[in-house]
Design a protein around this motif. Structure first.
Motif, mmCIF file in Angstrom:
data_model
loop_
_atom_site.group_PDB
_atom_site.id
_atom_site.type_symbol
_atom_site.label_atom_id
_atom_site.label_comp_id
_atom_site.label_asym_id
_atom_site.label_seq_id
_atom_site.Cartn_x
_atom_site.Cartn_y
_atom_site.Cartn_z
ATOM 1 N N THR A 65 1.320 59.587 60.612
ATOM 2 C CA THR A 65 1.089 59.773 62.043
ATOM 3 C C THR A 65 -0.410 59.924 62.318
ATOM 4 O O THR A 65 -1.203 60.126 61.408
ATOM 5 N N ILE A 71 6.077 60.846 57.750
ATOM 6 C CA ILE A 71 7.464 60.841 58.197
ATOM 7 C C ILE A 71 8.211 59.797 57.383
ATOM 8 O O ILE A 71 7.787 58.638 57.314
ATOM 9 N N THR A 73 11.815 57.889 57.115
ATOM 10 C CA THR A 73 13.064 57.628 57.830
ATOM 11 C C THR A 73 13.844 56.536 57.120
ATOM 12 O O THR A 73 13.274 55.708 56.408
#
Length: 74
Positions: A65, A71, A73
């Motif tokens: 980010t 992150i 996913t």
């Protein structure tokens, strides 16, 4: 004392110019059950914001980010 762990190379990593950095990781002394190599995120991301990771037949996305967080996913 530092130890160097050599991780198994997969065919995809062997073709990658960063494979040597991924294949060899350094960690400090720890109990035998905690020999977990540490890889800098820059080795995985290689200057990109997002990479895909294949694990056990599933595809995951690792994203950095703008705030410096990671992150993962599915």
């Amino acid at each position: 004392m530092e130890h160097t762990a050599v991780l198994p190379r997969r065919a995809a990593l062997a073709r990658d110019p960063m494979a040597d950095q991924v294949a060899t990781a350094t960690h400090s002394d720890s109990p035998p059950d905690e020999h977990t190599p540490t890889l800098p995120s820059s080795v995985l991301l290689r200057g990109r914001k997002t990479v895909q990771i294949e694990h056990n037949g599933s595809l995951y996305q690792l994203r950095a980010t703008k705030y410096g967080k990671l992150i993962l996913t599915k």
